[in-house]
Motif scaffolding. Structure first.
Motif, PDB file in Angstrom:
ATOM      1  N   GLU A  64       0.820  -1.689  -0.205  1.00  0.00           N
ATOM      2  CA  GLU A  64       0.257   0.511  -0.089  1.00  0.00           C
ATOM      3  C   GLU A  64       0.768   1.279  -0.166  1.00  0.00           C
ATOM      4  O   GLU A  64       0.592   2.219  -0.982  1.00  0.00           O
ATOM      5  N   TRP A  65       1.944   1.052   0.329  1.00  0.00           N
ATOM      6  CA  TRP A  65       2.510   2.142   1.106  1.00  0.00           C
ATOM      7  C   TRP A  65       3.959   2.704  -0.084  1.00  0.00           C
ATOM      8  O   TRP A  65       3.631   3.451  -1.029  1.00  0.00           O
ATOM      9  N   ALA A  66       4.071   1.486  -0.655  1.00  0.00           N
ATOM     10  CA  ALA A  66       5.025   1.157  -2.325  1.00  0.00           C
ATOM     11  C   ALA A  66       3.952   1.880  -2.971  1.00  0.00           C
ATOM     12  O   ALA A  66       4.565   2.986  -4.388  1.00  0.00           O
ATOM     13  N   GLY A  67       2.875   1.187  -3.472  1.00  0.00           N
ATOM     14  CA  GLY A  67       2.404   1.911  -4.666  1.00  0.00           C
ATOM     15  C   GLY A  67       2.058   3.436  -4.496  1.00  0.00           C
ATOM     16  O   GLY A  67       1.252   3.691  -5.282  1.00  0.00           O
ATOM     17  N   ILE A  90      -2.148  -0.147 -17.617  1.00  0.00           N
ATOM     18  CA  ILE A  90      -1.337  -0.819 -17.332  1.00  0.00           C
ATOM     19  C   ILE A  90      -0.641  -2.170 -16.529  1.00  0.00           C
ATOM     20  O   ILE A  90      -1.527  -2.904 -15.708  1.00  0.00           O
ATOM     21  N   VAL A  91       0.616  -2.537 -16.799  1.00  0.00           N
ATOM     22  CA  VAL A  91       0.783  -4.012 -16.813  1.00  0.00           C
ATOM     23  C   VAL A  91       2.025  -4.459 -15.445  1.00  0.00           C
ATOM     24  O   VAL A  91       3.097  -3.713 -15.975  1.00  0.00           O
ATOM     25  N   ALA A  92       1.680  -5.146 -14.911  1.00  0.00           N
ATOM     26  CA  ALA A  92       2.300  -5.846 -13.664  1.00  0.00           C
ATOM     27  C   ALA A  92       4.017  -6.675 -14.455  1.00  0.00           C
ATOM     28  O   ALA A  92       3.256  -7.109 -15.075  1.00  0.00           O
ATOM     29  N   LEU A  93       5.072  -6.281 -14.123  1.00  0.00           N
ATOM     30  CA  LEU A  93       5.962  -7.359 -14.633  1.00  0.00           C
ATOM     31  C   LEU A  93       5.892  -8.142 -14.325  1.00  0.00           C
ATOM     32  O   LEU A  93       5.523  -8.641 -12.693  1.00  0.00           O
ATOM     33  N   PHE A 105       2.474 -14.508  -4.265  1.00  0.00           N
ATOM     34  CA  PHE A 105       1.443 -13.342  -4.741  1.00  0.00           C
ATOM     35  C   PHE A 105       3.045 -12.415  -5.489  1.00  0.00           C
ATOM     36  O   PHE A 105       4.176 -13.101  -5.698  1.00  0.00           O
ATOM     37  N   ASN A 106       2.491 -11.521  -6.371  1.00  0.00           N
ATOM     38  CA  ASN A 106       3.210 -11.159  -7.666  1.00  0.00           C
ATOM     39  C   ASN A 106       3.329  -9.747  -6.531  1.00  0.00           C
ATOM     40  O   ASN A 106       2.454  -8.723  -6.800  1.00  0.00           O
ATOM     41  N   ILE A 111       1.824  -4.309  -6.133  1.00  0.00           N
ATOM     42  CA  ILE A 111       2.008  -2.380  -6.421  1.00  0.00           C
ATOM     43  C   ILE A 111       1.315  -1.856  -7.415  1.00  0.00           C
ATOM     44  O   ILE A 111       0.715  -0.634  -7.188  1.00  0.00           O
ATOM     45  N   ALA A 112       1.318  -2.424  -8.850  1.00  0.00           N
ATOM     46  CA  ALA A 112       0.287  -2.168  -9.710  1.00  0.00           C
ATOM     47  C   ALA A 112      -0.749  -2.183  -9.290  1.00  0.00           C
ATOM     48  O   ALA A 112      -1.746  -1.045 -10.487  1.00  0.00           O
TER      49      ALA A 112
END
Ligand SMILES: [Zn+2]
Length: 202
Positions: A64-67, A90-93, A105-106, A111-112
């Motif tokens: 949550e913080w990182a996003g 938006i595409v998460a790696l 989880f990824n 974050i994405a």
């Protein structure tokens, strides 16, 4: 968040520090496949610890913080551009299927999801990671590009898409560059990288 390590004046293409023009000498000489990089923070203490706790300890509350940190940086970067110079998805790696199972989880997706919510840009998942090779962190920088070559396949429709690739950390950029190449080959118009933290060169 004032005490966290920031990059300051950065190359718009690779997010490494620059003193003068907007694009660094390395990017002018060998342009990366991605057209821009937005990095919220420098990968240094305590950002490195916080991101490692998401990835290796499954502390998803920290996503949550990182996003939020990344969404703020993206908001600032997009505000400087014309409205048509804006990603439409938006595409998460992705992780490989094996690593995703192992980890459960990824972190990039965690974050994405939050950046997508904050920016109102849709999340999409057209990329598949074939194999992981060795963990990039275990390799010297010069071997990282070889390690990720052909690591990605595109399974979804990306023709004409303007894509923002999201990851937690950009180190050499080799993995994000390889994912960008795969998306561009599949018909994406442009790919840029949005990362929570950028590793500064030693
Ligand atoms: Zn650069």
């Amino acid at each position: 968040m004032r005490a966290l390590p920031r990059i300051g004046c950065a190359c718009t293409r690779c997010a490494l520090p620059v003193s003068g023009p907007a694009v660094c000498g390395a990017c002018l000489k060998h342009p990366p496949p991605f057209s821009a990089t937005v990095a919220a923070l420098a990968y240094a203490f305590p950002v490195d610890r916080l991101l490692q706790r998401i990835k290796y300890e499954g502390r998803l509350a920290l996503a949550e913080w990182a996003g939020t940190a990344l969404a703020l940086a993206v908001d600032g970067a997009l505000a400087l551009r014309s409205p048509d110079d804006r990603p439409d998805r938006i595409v998460a790696l992705p992780l490989s299927a094996a690593r995703q199972r192992e980890r459960g989880f990824n972190q990039a997706r965690e974050i994405a999801v939050r950046v997508s919510r904050a920016s109102a840009i849709a999340l999409d998942a057209p990329l598949e990671r074939m194999g992981e090779g060795l963990p990039q962190a275990a390799l010297p920088w010069v071997q990282r590009r070889v390690n990720v070559k052909d690591a990605f396949a595109v399974r979804g429709e990306v023709t004409g898409a303007r894509i923002a690739l999201v990851d937690d950390v950009m180190t050499t950029g080799a993995t994000l560059a390889e994912a960008s190449r795969a998306l561009l080959r599949a018909g994406a118009v442009c790919v840029e990288c949005w990362v929570v933290a950028r590793t500064l060169p030693p």
